[in-house]
Design an enzyme around this catalytic site. Structure first.
Site, short mmCIF file in Angstrom:
data_model
loop_
_atom_site.label_atom_id
_atom_site.label_comp_id
_atom_site.label_asym_id
_atom_site.label_seq_id
_atom_site.Cartn_x
_atom_site.Cartn_y
_atom_site.Cartn_z
N GLY A 15 78.43 -27.77 -27.58
CA GLY A 15 79.26 -27.71 -28.22
C GLY A 15 79.60 -29.24 -29.05
N ARG A 76 73.20 -23.64 -30.18
CA ARG A 76 72.67 -23.87 -29.64
C ARG A 76 71.43 -22.95 -29.27
NH1 ARG A 76 77.48 -23.84 -27.33
NH2 ARG A 76 78.21 -25.27 -25.79
N ASP A 107 75.40 -32.33 -21.24
CA ASP A 107 74.35 -31.90 -20.37
C ASP A 107 72.94 -30.95 -20.65
OD1 ASP A 107 75.66 -29.98 -20.31
OD2 ASP A 107 76.38 -30.13 -17.79
N THR A 130 81.14 -34.94 -25.11
CA THR A 130 81.62 -33.95 -24.80
C THR A 130 82.97 -34.47 -24.41
OG1 THR A 130 81.33 -32.18 -23.02
CG2 THR A 130 80.51 -34.33 -22.53
N ASP A 132 84.50 -32.88 -22.21
CA ASP A 132 84.71 -32.59 -20.68
C ASP A 132 85.01 -33.89 -19.96
OD1 ASP A 132 85.97 -29.92 -21.28
OD2 ASP A 132 83.06 -28.98 -20.83
N ASP A 134 82.38 -34.86 -18.29
CA ASP A 134 81.95 -34.25 -17.22
C ASP A 134 80.31 -35.46 -16.76
OD1 ASP A 134 80.67 -33.11 -19.20
OD2 ASP A 134 81.33 -31.09 -17.74
N ARG A 176 85.54 -26.15 -17.46
CA ARG A 176 85.57 -25.35 -16.77
C ARG A 176 85.02 -25.74 -15.29
NH1 ARG A 176 81.90 -23.00 -20.10
NH2 ARG A 176 84.31 -21.66 -20.81
#
Length: 328
Positions: A15, A76, A107, A130, A132, A134, A176
């Site tokens: 992303g 991707r 990741d 990212t 996120d 994360d 998510r």
């Protein structure tokens, strides 16, 4: 410093995130500063398989530090998940005299990079990007700060409508598997409730909290919901449940979606990208491989890719406590 690094390739994968272009710029200009050739790979790992390469110099990356997305594009690649696809990628690197690889992503990107590096002994360094936030081992990832500011600005505007019409708004944000965006933007925007995937507080607790808020005199409310929250199958089901059990509010749902990934990167993300991009080039020059360049207490750090991929990014419990106190 190692002198056998003559050509470093850079790609973006997964992303997109604000700050990716700034990171590419830093990589290219660090290479230029150290007299190393730099090759841009378009369309991520798929471009690596198809040899979609372009030589980049300092002037190639002018006027991109303020641009969102990634000018190298991102895909991707299912083919890269196969041994045959990765072998094609390796052969293309060798044919173009590329000695090392910098990958910018999350990741999934790092998982591919670690496997590729191990299979073909290609020095590889990752830059975490990212929204996120994360990735384990770094305080911040590229794009996170920009996304937060985008979300807070959107919620501020939604609150104007909520207050004008005595409405309850459920605002879904990305996340998510991680609630960092929801938790931080919820506090920053003054949300009454914040629902995140790390905690399943249950809909009954939410209803109870909303009733207490109503009794205390609140005429409108904002609930920030991370897309991975487990309170309902989705935010619309959650809204329906609240509506069925509370007639005190008129309920509306707003899904912010991919607006959170776009836009000009914040100053914080531009500076972070510059630090990490330069750090990635210098790590390769110092014979480092299979690592991620992270940031910890404002200092650049090296983190094993395996740790970055497999470690658990911890929920900030103190921040959750602050959210509970300030939402009364």
């Amino acid at each position: 410093m190692v002198e056998n690094i003559r050509n470093i390739a850079v790609l973006t994968s997964g992303g997109d995130a604000p700050g990716m272009n700034a990171a590419i710029r830093a990589v290219v200009r660090a290479c230029s500063f150290y007299k190393i050739e730099c090759t841009g790979i378009y369309r991520g790992y798929q471009g690596l398989i198809e040899a979609d390469f372009e030589t980049l110099d300092a002037r190639s990356v002018r006027n991109i530090i303020n641009k969102g997305g990634t000018f190298l594009k991102s895909t991707r690649s299912k083919e890269f998940q196969t041994k045959e696809g990765r072998k094609k990628a390796f052969e293309n690197l060798k044919a173009n005299n590329i000695d090392a690889l910098i990958v910018i992503g999350g990741d999934g990107t790092f998982t591919g990079a670690e496997l590729f590096s191990q299979e073909f002994n290609i020095p590889t360094v990752g830059i975490p990007a990212t929204i996120d936030n994360d990735i384990n081992g770094t305080d911040y990832t590229l794009g996170y700060d920009t996304a937060l500011n985008t979300v807070v600005e959107a919620i501020d505007k939604i609150r104007d409508t909520a207050s004008s019409h005595n409405r309850l708004f459920l605002v879904e944000v990305m996340g998510r598997d991680a609630g960092d965006i929801a938790l931080n933007s919820g506090i920053g925007a003054g949300a009454e409730e914040i629902l995140i995937p790390e905690e399943n507080l249950g809909v009954e607790r939410l209803i109870d909290s909303l009733r207490k808020s109503k009794k205390s005199g609140k005429t409108s409310s904002i609930i920030v919901v991370a897309e991975g929250d487990k309170s309902g199958k989705n935010i619309f089901e959650l809204a329906s449940y609240i509506e069925e059990n509370m007639d005190e509010y008129e309920i509306r749902v707003s899904v912010l979606g991919h607006i959170q990934r776009g836009g000009s990167p914040s100053c914080f993300d531009r500076v972070l990208a510059s630090k990490l991009g330069v750090g990635a080039v210098e790590a390769l020059m110092n014979n480092k491989s299979e690592i991620m360049i992270g940031i910890h207490h404002q200092k650049v750090v090296y983190v094993d890719l395996k740790t970055a991929i497999n470690g658990d990014a911890k929920l900030d419990k103190e921040l959750r406590r602050v959210a509970d106190i300030t939402s009364v």
